[in-house]
Design a protein around this motif. Structure first.
Motif, PDB file in Angstrom:
ATOM      1  N   LEU A   1      33.365  89.454  94.402  1.00 40.37           N
ATOM      2  CA  LEU A   1      31.971  89.006  94.339  1.00 40.37           C
ATOM      3  C   LEU A   1      31.684  87.910  95.349  1.00 40.37           C
ATOM      4  CD1 LEU A   1      31.356  88.920  90.484  1.00 40.37           C
ATOM      5  CD2 LEU A   1      30.900  90.774  92.107  1.00 40.37           C
ATOM      6  N   ASP A   2      32.636  87.022  95.533  1.00 38.00           N
ATOM      7  CA  ASP A   2      32.541  85.952  96.524  1.00 38.00           C
ATOM      8  C   ASP A   2      33.967  85.491  96.797  1.00 38.00           C
ATOM      9  OD1 ASP A   2      33.288  83.783  94.668  1.00 38.00           O
ATOM     10  OD2 ASP A   2      31.276  83.991  93.836  1.00 38.00           O
ATOM     11  N   PRO A   3      34.190  84.564  97.731  1.00 39.50           N
ATOM     12  CA  PRO A   3      35.568  84.204  98.085  1.00 39.50           C
ATOM     13  C   PRO A   3      36.436  83.720  96.928  1.00 39.50           C
ATOM     14  CG  PRO A   3      34.071  83.402  99.750  1.00 39.50           C
ATOM     15  CD  PRO A   3      33.214  83.927  98.630  1.00 39.50           C
ATOM     16  N   GLY A   4      35.861  83.359  95.800  1.00 41.47           N
ATOM     17  CA  GLY A   4      36.659  82.873  94.689  1.00 41.47           C
ATOM     18  C   GLY A   4      36.537  83.666  93.410  1.00 41.47           C
ATOM     19  N   THR A   5      35.785  84.769  93.428  1.00 45.14           N
ATOM     20  CA  THR A   5      35.515  85.521  92.194  1.00 45.14           C
ATOM     21  C   THR A   5      35.788  87.001  92.400  1.00 45.14           C
ATOM     22  OG1 THR A   5      33.722  83.960  91.753  1.00 45.14           O
ATOM     23  CG2 THR A   5      33.817  85.931  90.374  1.00 45.14           C
ATOM     24  N   VAL A   6      36.583  87.591  91.490  1.00 46.01           N
ATOM     25  CA  VAL A   6      36.897  89.015  91.565  1.00 46.01           C
ATOM     26  C   VAL A   6      36.692  89.672  90.205  1.00 46.01           C
ATOM     27  CG1 VAL A   6      38.541  88.829  93.471  1.00 46.01           C
ATOM     28  CG2 VAL A   6      39.347  88.584  91.136  1.00 46.01           C
ATOM     29  N   CYS A   7      36.219  90.906  90.230  1.00 48.76           N
ATOM     30  CA  CYS A   7      36.133  91.733  89.028  1.00 48.76           C
ATOM     31  C   CYS A   7      37.364  92.632  89.007  1.00 48.76           C
ATOM     32  CB  CYS A   7      34.881  92.596  89.049  1.00 48.76           C
ATOM     33  SG  CYS A   7      33.344  91.676  88.989  1.00 48.76           S
TER      34      CYS A   7
ATOM     35  N   GLY B   1      38.974 106.567  91.876  1.00 50.63           N
ATOM     36  CA  GLY B   1      38.666 105.226  92.340  1.00 50.63           C
ATOM     37  C   GLY B   1      38.512 104.214  91.236  1.00 50.63           C
ATOM     38  N   GLY B   2      38.652 102.969  91.635  1.00 46.54           N
ATOM     39  CA  GLY B   2      38.470 101.844  90.731  1.00 46.54           C
ATOM     40  C   GLY B   2      37.209 101.091  91.083  1.00 46.54           C
ATOM     41  N   LEU B   3      37.182  99.823  90.730  1.00 46.70           N
ATOM     42  CA  LEU B   3      35.969  99.026  90.914  1.00 46.70           C
ATOM     43  C   LEU B   3      35.504  98.949  92.371  1.00 46.70           C
ATOM     44  CD1 LEU B   3      36.863  96.218  88.419  1.00 46.70           C
ATOM     45  CD2 LEU B   3      34.840  97.676  88.301  1.00 46.70           C
ATOM     46  N   HIS B   4      36.423  98.771  93.297  1.00 55.74           N
ATOM     47  CA  HIS B   4      36.019  98.688  94.701  1.00 55.74           C
ATOM     48  C   HIS B   4      35.519 100.030  95.216  1.00 55.74           C
ATOM     49  CE1 HIS B   4      36.561  98.593  99.097  1.00 55.74           C
ATOM     50  NE2 HIS B   4      36.098  97.375  98.960  1.00 55.74           N
ATOM     51  N   CYS B   5      36.256 101.090  94.892  1.00 56.96           N
ATOM     52  CA  CYS B   5      35.893 102.425  95.381  1.00 56.96           C
ATOM     53  C   CYS B   5      34.582 102.936  94.792  1.00 56.96           C
ATOM     54  CB  CYS B   5      37.003 103.416  95.063  1.00 56.96           C
ATOM     55  SG  CYS B   5      38.542 103.069  95.913  1.00 56.96           S
ATOM     56  N   ALA B   6      34.269 102.511  93.595  1.00 55.04           N
ATOM     57  CA  ALA B   6      33.107 103.043  92.893  1.00 55.04           C
ATOM     58  C   ALA B   6      31.847 102.210  93.112  1.00 55.04           C
ATOM     59  CB  ALA B   6      33.405 103.134  91.397  1.00 55.04           C
ATOM     60  N   THR B   7      31.925 101.199  93.950  1.00 54.38           N
ATOM     61  CA  THR B   7      30.759 100.345  94.181  1.00 54.38           C
ATOM     62  C   THR B   7      30.419 100.330  95.662  1.00 54.38           C
ATOM     63  OG1 THR B   7      32.163  98.393  94.406  1.00 54.38           O
ATOM     64  CG2 THR B   7      31.257  98.855  92.214  1.00 54.38           C
ATOM     65  N   LEU B   8      29.177  99.984  95.975  1.00 55.89           N
ATOM     66  CA  LEU B   8      28.725  99.910  97.356  1.00 55.89           C
ATOM     67  C   LEU B   8      27.808  98.702  97.496  1.00 55.89           C
ATOM     68  CD1 LEU B   8      28.380 101.123 100.209  1.00 55.89           C
ATOM     69  CD2 LEU B   8      26.413 102.391  99.283  1.00 55.89           C
ATOM     70  N   ASP B   9      28.211  97.772  98.338  1.00 53.01           N
ATOM     71  CA  ASP B   9      27.366  96.610  98.603  1.00 53.01           C
ATOM     72  C   ASP B   9      26.203  97.046  99.486  1.00 53.01           C
ATOM     73  OD1 ASP B   9      29.466  95.381  97.396  1.00 53.01           O
ATOM     74  OD2 ASP B   9      30.030  94.139  99.093  1.00 53.01           O
ATOM     75  N   VAL B  10      24.995  96.866  99.014  1.00 52.55           N
ATOM     76  CA  VAL B  10      23.832  97.152  99.853  1.00 52.55           C
ATOM     77  C   VAL B  10      23.154  95.867 100.301  1.00 52.55           C
ATOM     78  CG1 VAL B  10      23.413  99.461  98.961  1.00 52.55           C
ATOM     79  CG2 VAL B  10      22.362  97.497  97.823  1.00 52.55           C
ATOM     80  N   HIS B  11      23.465  94.771  99.610  1.00 53.22           N
ATOM     81  CA  HIS B  11      22.937  93.470 100.017  1.00 53.22           C
ATOM     82  C   HIS B  11      23.850  92.373  99.495  1.00 53.22           C
ATOM     83  CE1 HIS B  11      20.104  90.312 101.013  1.00 53.22           C
ATOM     84  NE2 HIS B  11      20.315  89.812  99.817  1.00 53.22           N
ATOM     85  N   ARG B  12      24.189  91.450 100.354  1.00 57.73           N
ATOM     86  CA  ARG B  12      24.955  90.267  99.963  1.00 57.73           C
ATOM     87  C   ARG B  12      24.278  89.056 100.544  1.00 57.73           C
ATOM     88  NH1 ARG B  12      30.692  89.874  98.252  1.00 57.73           N
ATOM     89  NH2 ARG B  12      31.263  91.938  97.552  1.00 57.73           N
TER      90      ARG B  12
END
Length: 155
Positions: A91-97, A129-140
């Motif tokens: 999610l950000d440099p210090g937070t992961v799901c 796939g897992g969390l990374h494979c199943a998601t797509l960042d469209v805006h950060r």
């Protein structure tokens, strides 16, 4: 034949159970699709270990070929990725799901100083796939950063 050569991977018994000290899987997946395991960029071959337990040892089918190519070409570079399950959503440099059942991974990331957000995602795994494979960042929010500032520039 247009100069095409086909090198086939070693035959493995993908129907047999496989295991590590931490888990057991009733069967393996197979040696396809090879592009999930290997990628070629110029004269470099990158090898990745799969995160699905059924595909964990899939790279073994290709190792004899990789070794032969490496011995035959003095300019070939070969790198293999480590084997941790890293299919997390950053999610950000210090937070992961992290998938909620991956307790060892969550504990390790916590010890490394990350804020870990457990997400119940296991039932999605059979679809690929897992969390990374199943998601797509469209805006950060924030700025675009180069995570590999010292790379050689080949990629």
């Amino acid at each position: 034949m247009r100069g095409i050569r086909v090198d086939r991977p070693r035959t493995l018994d993908f129907g047999r159970p496989t295991a590590t000290p931490e888990w057991t899987q009733q069967s393996m997946f197979g040696a396809m699709p090879v592009r999930d395991v290997l990628v070629v960029i110029g004269n470099e071959l990158l090898e990745a270990t799969m995160s699905f337990r059924s595909r964990w040892f899939e790279y073994l089918a290709h190792r004899p070929l990789i070794g032969a190519w490496f011995r035959a070409d003095p300019d070939m570079r070969r790198e293999a990725a480590p084997e941790p399950r890293l299919n997390v959503l950053v999610l950000d440099p210090g937070t992961v799901c992290v998938e909620a059942s991956e307790t060892a991974q969550m504990e390790q990331l916590d010890r490394l100083g990350f804020e870990v957000v457990p997400v119940p995602f296991w039932d999605v795994a059979p679809f690929g796939g897992g969390l990374h494979c199943a998601t797509l960042d469209v805006h950060r929010e924030g700025v675009l950063e180069d995570c590999f500032p010292r790379r050689s520039g080949r990629f």
